[in-house]
Write a protein that holds these residues in place. Structure first.
Motif, PDB file in Angstrom:
ATOM      1  N   SER A  56       5.047  -1.852  -2.237  1.00  0.00           N
ATOM      2  CA  SER A  56       4.243  -0.579  -1.921  1.00  0.00           C
ATOM      3  C   SER A  56       3.436  -0.525  -3.456  1.00  0.00           C
ATOM      4  O   SER A  56       3.790  -0.891  -4.404  1.00  0.00           O
ATOM      5  CB  SER A  56       5.233   0.361  -1.529  1.00  0.00           C
ATOM      6  OG  SER A  56       6.007   0.796  -2.804  1.00  0.00           O
ATOM      7  N   SER A 112      -5.026  -1.135  -1.069  1.00  0.00           N
ATOM      8  CA  SER A 112      -3.796  -1.412  -2.064  1.00  0.00           C
ATOM      9  C   SER A 112      -4.206  -0.676  -3.257  1.00  0.00           C
ATOM     10  O   SER A 112      -5.590  -0.548  -3.528  1.00  0.00           O
ATOM     11  CB  SER A 112      -4.050  -2.721  -2.361  1.00  0.00           C
ATOM     12  OG  SER A 112      -3.272  -3.054  -3.334  1.00  0.00           O
ATOM     13  N   GLY A 162       0.824  -1.228   0.040  1.00  0.00           N
ATOM     14  CA  GLY A 162      -0.039  -0.144   0.086  1.00  0.00           C
ATOM     15  C   GLY A 162       0.817   1.256   0.119  1.00  0.00           C
ATOM     16  O   GLY A 162       1.878   1.416  -0.729  1.00  0.00           O
ATOM     17  N   HIS A 222      -2.344  -0.418   4.059  1.00  0.00           N
ATOM     18  CA  HIS A 222      -1.789  -1.513   3.367  1.00  0.00           C
ATOM     19  C   HIS A 222      -2.474  -2.912   3.491  1.00  0.00           C
ATOM     20  O   HIS A 222      -3.674  -2.764   4.091  1.00  0.00           O
ATOM     21  CB  HIS A 222      -0.311  -1.851   3.763  1.00  0.00           C
ATOM     22  CG  HIS A 222      -0.208  -2.333   5.220  1.00  0.00           C
ATOM     23  ND1 HIS A 222      -0.539  -3.309   5.682  1.00  0.00           N
ATOM     24  CD2 HIS A 222       0.090  -1.435   6.089  1.00  0.00           C
ATOM     25  CE1 HIS A 222      -0.230  -3.479   6.964  1.00  0.00           C
ATOM     26  NE2 HIS A 222       0.036  -2.286   7.393  1.00  0.00           N
TER      27      HIS A 222
END
Ligand SMILES: *Cc1c(COP(=O)(O)O)cnc(C)c1O
Length: 403
Positions: free
Chosen positions: A331, A302, A262, A270
């Motif tokens: 990420s 996400s 995330g 996340h």
């Protein structure tokens, strides 16, 4: 199909099991029993294999990624689930369960969907197999995924909007479960990933293990050996477990799952269950769950809807606990970098879910020996994500609608 784990009553260590309303227990027993028989039934397996070949387009290719191999100095191969009919691996499972439902004499299928990918796969399988199909979808998700709602309706599915709670995936799951409790006599619930109550995690793994079996045969034929590592993104965990399962007993093959990091480390930013989750019970199973100290399941984030889930398939939680598989996070930014990397280097636009695996490829490649060999599962194609990537990167797509 092969099964790799010996399951004690549907448990993987302390993970898995069944946490469902009393009314569903006999249904899950029936399903477990039927599935055990069909797994060893030559006719069923032949029928399934024929559908995978003629409808899905299997076997999918194993592509040598020449430019990535050159850039990272390691042999990099791609398992091309993006070339499956409907654009991702989900159809393998939807067809398998649809066929199973028909064998059980069920005439009606229900499923839930978040981004719509599992809904589209299920609606396609039902159209093919002549099964009635009802898809539950949060109204918020429907708004965000209109082209997929239209696709499902074209395929003959009844898409029902769920207006409760956050109007997203977990509310749709609750609605599907409510339907199932009332309709079990003629209805099968197709869960879309390797999660939920037993026998779903094992059954979905087995249907998806065709990915790993084909990979294994082809890499041995082409390279004369097993890979040093397998790399796959992990939402609920079905494409990853399907890839990993036929290699679980080959301890020299590293199994690496990639979850959604995330846009931050804090809970809520996340969907990194391995990094931030704790053991808990969620939607019918025991697994690693993103929850607070009171067991309240937390919101997740996400860039990719398919990885945006608060829990993970129980077999993955167990593989991590055993030290057999390792899990990393990519990420949103890393995923976007992975999206562009595969597009530009190899001419393949991946799904944003898949892009997470490519986001960690630079670090994984650097850890391998100089003659190292890695296979990455390209779980799906990126057409569905173009509008989102364009929006995030400030690109004007003209009419703003792609389908
Ligand atoms: C749904 C989806 C995923 C995540 O689901 P898993 O069960 O973890 O595989 C990954 N990639 C694509 C393309 C998907 O559609």
């Amino acid at each position: 199909m092969i099964t790799t784990q010996h399951i004690r009553d549907g448990y993987f260590g302390s993970f898995g099991g069944r946490f469902v309303p009393e009314t569903l227990v006999p249904v899950l027993d029936e399903l477990t029993h039927a599935y055990k028989q069909l797994r060893d039934d030559g006719d069923f397996q032949a029928e399934y294999a024929a559908l995978l070949r003629d409808f899905v387009g299997r076997p999918t290719p194993l592509t040598h990624a020449q430019e990535l191999s050159r850039r990272f100095g390691r042999a990099i191969w791609l398992k091309r689930e993006d070339l499956c009919h409907t654009g991702a691996h989900k159809i393998n499972n939807a067809l398998g369960q649809g066929l199973l439902a028909r064998k059980l004499g069920k005439t009606r299928i229900i499923a839930e969907t978040g981004a719509g990918q599992h809904g589209v796969a299920t609606a396609s399988a039902c159209a093919l197999l002549g099964l009635e199909c009802v898809i539950y979808m949060g109204v918020e998700d429907m708004r965000r995924q209109l082209p997929n709602v239209y696709r499902m309706r074209l395929l003959g599915a009844d898409v029902r909007g769920v207006d409760s709670g956050s109007k997203t995936l977990k509310d749709a799951v609750n609605e599907a479960l409510r339907d199932w409790v009332a309709s079990v006599a003629d209805t099968h619930y197709i869960i879309g990933s390797a999660l939920g109550p037993h026998p779903f995690p094992s059954m979905v793994r087995d249907f998806q293990s065709v990915i790993g079996q084909e990979t294994r045969e082809e890499i041995v034929r082409r390279c004369g050996r097993l890979p040093d590592a397998l790399l796959a993104c992990v939402g609920g965990g079905s494409n990853a477990i399907g890839m990993f399962a036929p290699f679980v007993h080959d301890s020299q093959v590293r199994l690496i799952g990639v979850e959604a990091g995330g846009n931050g480390e804090a809970l809520g930013q996340h969907a990194a269950r391995f990094a931030g989750g704790t053991p808990g019970v969620f939607q019918g199973m025991s697994s690693l769950v993103l929850q607070n100290e009171d067991g309240q399941v937390l919101g997740t984030h996400s860039i990719s809807a398919g990885l945006d889930y608060a829990a993970v398939g129980p077999e993955h939680a167990w593989l991590q606990e055993q030290g057999r598989a390792e899990y990393r996070r990519a990420s949103d930014q890393q995923a976007l970098a992975g999206f562009h990397l595969l597009s530009e280097a190899e001419g393949i636009i991946p799904a944003l879910e898949t892009s997470h695996a490519f986001g960690v490829l630079p670090e994984v490649a650097a850890e391998l020996p100089s003659n190292g060999l890695v296979v990455i599962n390209v779980s799906g194609r990126g057409d569905k994500d173009l509008a989102e990537v364009a929006r995030l990167e400030g690109v004007d797509m003209g009419n703003g609608e792609v389908s």
